[in-house]
Motif scaffolding. Structure first.
Motif, PDB file in Angstrom:
ATOM      1  N   ARG A   5     -68.651   6.009  15.439  1.00  0.00           N
ATOM      2  CA  ARG A   5     -67.515   6.806  14.983  1.00  0.00           C
ATOM      3  C   ARG A   5     -66.204   6.050  15.168  1.00  0.00           C
ATOM      4  NH1 ARG A   5     -63.838   9.884  17.394  1.00  0.00           N
ATOM      5  NH2 ARG A   5     -64.842   9.605  19.431  1.00  0.00           N
ATOM      6  N   LEU A   6     -66.025   5.448  16.344  1.00  0.00           N
ATOM      7  CA  LEU A   6     -64.800   4.681  16.582  1.00  0.00           C
ATOM      8  C   LEU A   6     -64.725   3.461  15.679  1.00  0.00           C
ATOM      9  CD1 LEU A   6     -64.595   4.838  20.505  1.00  0.00           C
ATOM     10  CD2 LEU A   6     -63.350   6.227  18.825  1.00  0.00           C
ATOM     11  N   ALA A   7     -65.865   2.831  15.432  1.00  0.00           N
ATOM     12  CA  ALA A   7     -65.876   1.643  14.580  1.00  0.00           C
ATOM     13  C   ALA A   7     -65.465   1.991  13.147  1.00  0.00           C
ATOM     14  CB  ALA A   7     -67.256   1.000  14.606  1.00  0.00           C
ATOM     15  N   MET A   8     -66.015   3.086  12.612  1.00  0.00           N
ATOM     16  CA  MET A   8     -65.681   3.470  11.241  1.00  0.00           C
ATOM     17  C   MET A   8     -64.245   3.971  11.124  1.00  0.00           C
ATOM     18  SD  MET A   8     -68.235   2.661   9.367  1.00  0.00           S
ATOM     19  CE  MET A   8     -68.267   1.215  10.435  1.00  0.00           C
ATOM     20  N   GLU A   9     -63.723   4.615  12.130  1.00  0.00           N
ATOM     21  CA  GLU A   9     -62.329   5.057  12.092  1.00  0.00           C
ATOM     22  C   GLU A   9     -61.385   3.852  12.074  1.00  0.00           C
ATOM     23  OE1 GLU A   9     -61.746   7.657  15.364  1.00  0.00           O
ATOM     24  OE2 GLU A   9     -62.783   9.367  14.426  1.00  0.00           O
ATOM     25  N   GLU A  10     -61.713   2.832  12.875  1.00  0.00           N
ATOM     26  CA  GLU A  10     -60.889   1.619  12.892  1.00  0.00           C
ATOM     27  C   GLU A  10     -60.964   0.885  11.556  1.00  0.00           C
ATOM     28  OE1 GLU A  10     -58.201  -1.018  14.523  1.00  0.00           O
ATOM     29  OE2 GLU A  10     -59.018   0.778  15.516  1.00  0.00           O
ATOM     30  N   LEU A  11     -62.155   0.809  10.983  1.00  0.00           N
ATOM     31  CA  LEU A  11     -62.319   0.124   9.705  1.00  0.00           C
ATOM     32  C   LEU A  11     -61.668   0.915   8.570  1.00  0.00           C
ATOM     33  CD1 LEU A  11     -63.557  -2.267   8.203  1.00  0.00           C
ATOM     34  CD2 LEU A  11     -65.683  -0.942   7.997  1.00  0.00           C
ATOM     35  N   GLN A  12     -61.776   2.221   8.621  1.00  0.00           N
ATOM     36  CA  GLN A  12     -61.161   3.056   7.589  1.00  0.00           C
ATOM     37  C   GLN A  12     -59.642   2.925   7.598  1.00  0.00           C
ATOM     38  OE1 GLN A  12     -59.357   6.125   8.257  1.00  0.00           O
ATOM     39  NE2 GLN A  12     -59.118   6.763   6.118  1.00  0.00           N
ATOM     40  N   ALA A  13     -59.044   2.830   8.782  1.00  0.00           N
ATOM     41  CA  ALA A  13     -57.588   2.671   8.862  1.00  0.00           C
ATOM     42  C   ALA A  13     -57.143   1.350   8.235  1.00  0.00           C
ATOM     43  CB  ALA A  13     -57.140   2.755  10.320  1.00  0.00           C
ATOM     44  N   ALA A  14     -57.897   0.273   8.465  1.00  0.00           N
ATOM     45  CA  ALA A  14     -57.532  -1.028   7.908  1.00  0.00           C
ATOM     46  C   ALA A  14     -57.701  -1.060   6.395  1.00  0.00           C
ATOM     47  CB  ALA A  14     -58.374  -2.127   8.562  1.00  0.00           C
ATOM     48  N   ILE A  15     -58.786  -0.488   5.891  1.00  0.00           N
ATOM     49  CA  ILE A  15     -59.018  -0.496   4.447  1.00  0.00           C
ATOM     50  C   ILE A  15     -58.035   0.418   3.734  1.00  0.00           C
ATOM     51  CG2 ILE A  15     -60.694   0.049   2.647  1.00  0.00           C
ATOM     52  CD1 ILE A  15     -62.897  -0.791   4.555  1.00  0.00           C
ATOM     53  N   SER A  16     -57.746   1.569   4.311  1.00  0.00           N
ATOM     54  CA  SER A  16     -56.798   2.497   3.682  1.00  0.00           C
ATOM     55  C   SER A  16     -55.410   1.878   3.566  1.00  0.00           C
ATOM     56  CB  SER A  16     -56.741   3.803   4.481  1.00  0.00           C
ATOM     57  OG  SER A  16     -57.982   4.452   4.472  1.00  0.00           O
ATOM     58  N   LYS A  17     -55.030   1.093   4.553  1.00  0.00           N
ATOM     59  CA  LYS A  17     -53.730   0.411   4.478  1.00  0.00           C
ATOM     60  C   LYS A  17     -53.678  -0.536   3.291  1.00  0.00           C
ATOM     61  CE  LYS A  17     -50.657  -2.579   7.183  1.00  0.00           C
ATOM     62  NZ  LYS A  17     -50.483  -3.310   8.476  1.00  0.00           N
ATOM     63  N   GLN A  18     -54.768  -1.267   3.052  1.00  0.00           N
ATOM     64  CA  GLN A  18     -54.799  -2.182   1.920  1.00  0.00           C
ATOM     65  C   GLN A  18     -54.954  -1.445   0.590  1.00  0.00           C
ATOM     66  OE1 GLN A  18     -54.005  -5.294   2.276  1.00  0.00           O
ATOM     67  NE2 GLN A  18     -53.885  -4.998   4.503  1.00  0.00           N
ATOM     68  N   LEU A  19     -55.623  -0.297   0.594  1.00  0.00           N
ATOM     69  CA  LEU A  19     -55.710   0.513  -0.615  1.00  0.00           C
ATOM     70  C   LEU A  19     -54.333   1.009  -1.042  1.00  0.00           C
ATOM     71  CD1 LEU A  19     -58.929   2.638   0.053  1.00  0.00           C
ATOM     72  CD2 LEU A  19     -58.609   0.982  -1.789  1.00  0.00           C
ATOM     73  N   THR A  20     -53.504   1.324  -0.069  1.00  0.00           N
ATOM     74  CA  THR A  20     -52.137   1.744  -0.383  1.00  0.00           C
ATOM     75  C   THR A  20     -51.309   0.582  -0.898  1.00  0.00           C
ATOM     76  OG1 THR A  20     -52.281   3.453   1.346  1.00  0.00           O
ATOM     77  CG2 THR A  20     -50.088   2.861   0.549  1.00  0.00           C
ATOM     78  N   ALA A  21     -51.501  -0.595  -0.301  1.00  0.00           N
ATOM     79  CA  ALA A  21     -50.736  -1.767  -0.729  1.00  0.00           C
ATOM     80  C   ALA A  21     -51.220  -2.315  -2.065  1.00  0.00           C
ATOM     81  CB  ALA A  21     -50.814  -2.863   0.334  1.00  0.00           C
ATOM     82  N   HIS A  22     -52.517  -2.161  -2.378  1.00  0.00           N
ATOM     83  CA  HIS A  22     -53.087  -2.683  -3.630  1.00  0.00           C
ATOM     84  C   HIS A  22     -53.909  -1.574  -4.288  1.00  0.00           C
ATOM     85  CE1 HIS A  22     -51.946  -6.620  -2.036  1.00  0.00           C
ATOM     86  NE2 HIS A  22     -52.584  -6.299  -0.932  1.00  0.00           N
ATOM     87  N   PRO A  23     -53.254  -0.573  -4.878  1.00  0.00           N
ATOM     88  CA  PRO A  23     -53.990   0.566  -5.441  1.00  0.00           C
ATOM     89  C   PRO A  23     -54.883   0.195  -6.619  1.00  0.00           C
ATOM     90  CG  PRO A  23     -51.674   0.656  -6.068  1.00  0.00           C
ATOM     91  CD  PRO A  23     -51.797  -0.449  -5.060  1.00  0.00           C
ATOM     92  N   GLU A  24     -54.624  -0.922  -7.290  1.00  0.00           N
ATOM     93  CA  GLU A  24     -55.439  -1.341  -8.431  1.00  0.00           C
ATOM     94  C   GLU A  24     -56.302  -2.557  -8.093  1.00  0.00           C
ATOM     95  OE1 GLU A  24     -52.820  -1.975 -11.668  1.00  0.00           O
ATOM     96  OE2 GLU A  24     -52.338   0.143 -11.928  1.00  0.00           O
TER      97      GLU A  24
END
Length: 306
Positions: free
Chosen positions: A98-117
């Motif tokens: 659970r902690l591993a996926m939360e940490e990974l989700q935070a990092a990927i979501s940040k890049q999804l916001t920076a590169h939406p396409e």
């Protein structure tokens, strides 16, 4: 190429693991961050014939998660994507999923916001964790066992049916099978059918006919322009400025009017196009309305006859 559990450390230089024609990016496990003295580690090789514009945008090492993230701008990329973000992931068997996926989700979501396409590829050894629990819109493309009867090595993307995973023999002393990702994605330009549109154009002579119709309805005389020649020449307006006789205003005192000379109309240049026979508006010093005094300047409007 993405490698997990590289077991690399500071004592192994980059030139010892270089491959010809490829650029290497590595993230070694550190004892200070993970609490472990060996094992772990990630490595990504980028083919120089595919992309040379590569930037390392993040990495993480802890007891529950290790990841390495790079951003690529390949020489060829479908126009619906602006970049490709590749993330190598390793989740240890004894990690808190659970902690591993939360940490990974935070990092990927940040890049999804920076590169939406952008096109996102997340690959690695996930063991008992599942990325879809935190990123349900991502798609998993591995369906074959990678270690015994278990599917531990997974590939996630934000693209539907992006790849087909094919199993290959393991490398060296690894107990995991290798995976080859065969692209299945069809670019948007090939999936969308061409659209046929009908464009109506004015036929020859329609402009002059429209002007004649307007002149009958509004009583305004419109002189059509001559046909344009296919030369790069400047054209003048089809109307001619005709000077009117200038009279002295009647409301001025006689003492003042005697000192104002009567101006003489000057000849103005006219264009070569036909002009209206008579002006549309004339000024008269006398009023035709008996209810108004005779001195004020009055305006008489006369519409030209057909």
């Amino acid at each position: 190429m993405v490698f997990t559990e590289t077991w690399l450390n500071d004592n192994i230089p980059d030139n010892a693991i270089e491959l010809e024609g490829r650029t290497v990016f590595r993230a070694d496990r550190t004892a200070e961050d993970s609490g472990k003295t060996k094992g772990g580690g990630l490595c990504i090789y980028v083919n120089n014939t595919w992309c040379t514009d590569v930037v390392r945008i993040g990495s993480h090492c802890s007891a529950d998660l290790e990841y390495l993230m790079i951003k690529c701008r390949p020489f060829y990329l479908p126009r619906e994507f602006t970049s490709t973000v590749i993330t190598a992931v390793y989740v240890p068997p004894d990690a808190n999923a659970r902690l591993a996926m939360e940490e990974l989700q935070a990092a990927i979501s940040k890049q999804l916001t920076a590169h939406p396409e952008g096109a996102f590829i997340v690959a690695g050894d996930f063991n008992h964790s599942n990325l879809k629990t935190v990123l349900p819109r991502f798609h998993q493309h591995v369906s074959c066992p990678t270690r015994g009867d278990n599917i531990l090595d997974l590939v996630y993307t934000n693209i539907t049916e992006a790849y087909k995973a094919l199993p290959l023999p393991h490398l060296g002393q690894s107990d995991h099978l290798s995976l080859f990702l065969l692209p299945k994605y069809t670019p948007l330009i090939r999936r969308v059918k061409p659209t046929v549109r009908t464009v109506k154009v004015w036929p020859e002579g329609a402009v002059s006919g429209t002007g004649h119709s307007f002149s009958k309805q509004t009583g305004v005389c419109l002189s059509p322009r001559p046909p344009l020649t296919p030369k790069w020449t400047s054209t003048h307006t089809p109307w001619t400025m005709t000077p009117l006789p200038i009279t002295r205003p009647p409301f001025l005192a006689s003492s003042l009017t005697s000192s104002i000379p009567t101006p003489c109309p000057t000849k103005r240049p006219t264009s070569s196009f036909p002009s209206p026979a008579r002006p549309l508006f004339t000024f008269s010093p006398k009023s035709t309305n008996p209810a108004l005094p005779a001195d004020p300047l009055s305006l008489r409007v006369r519409a030209p006859s057909n």
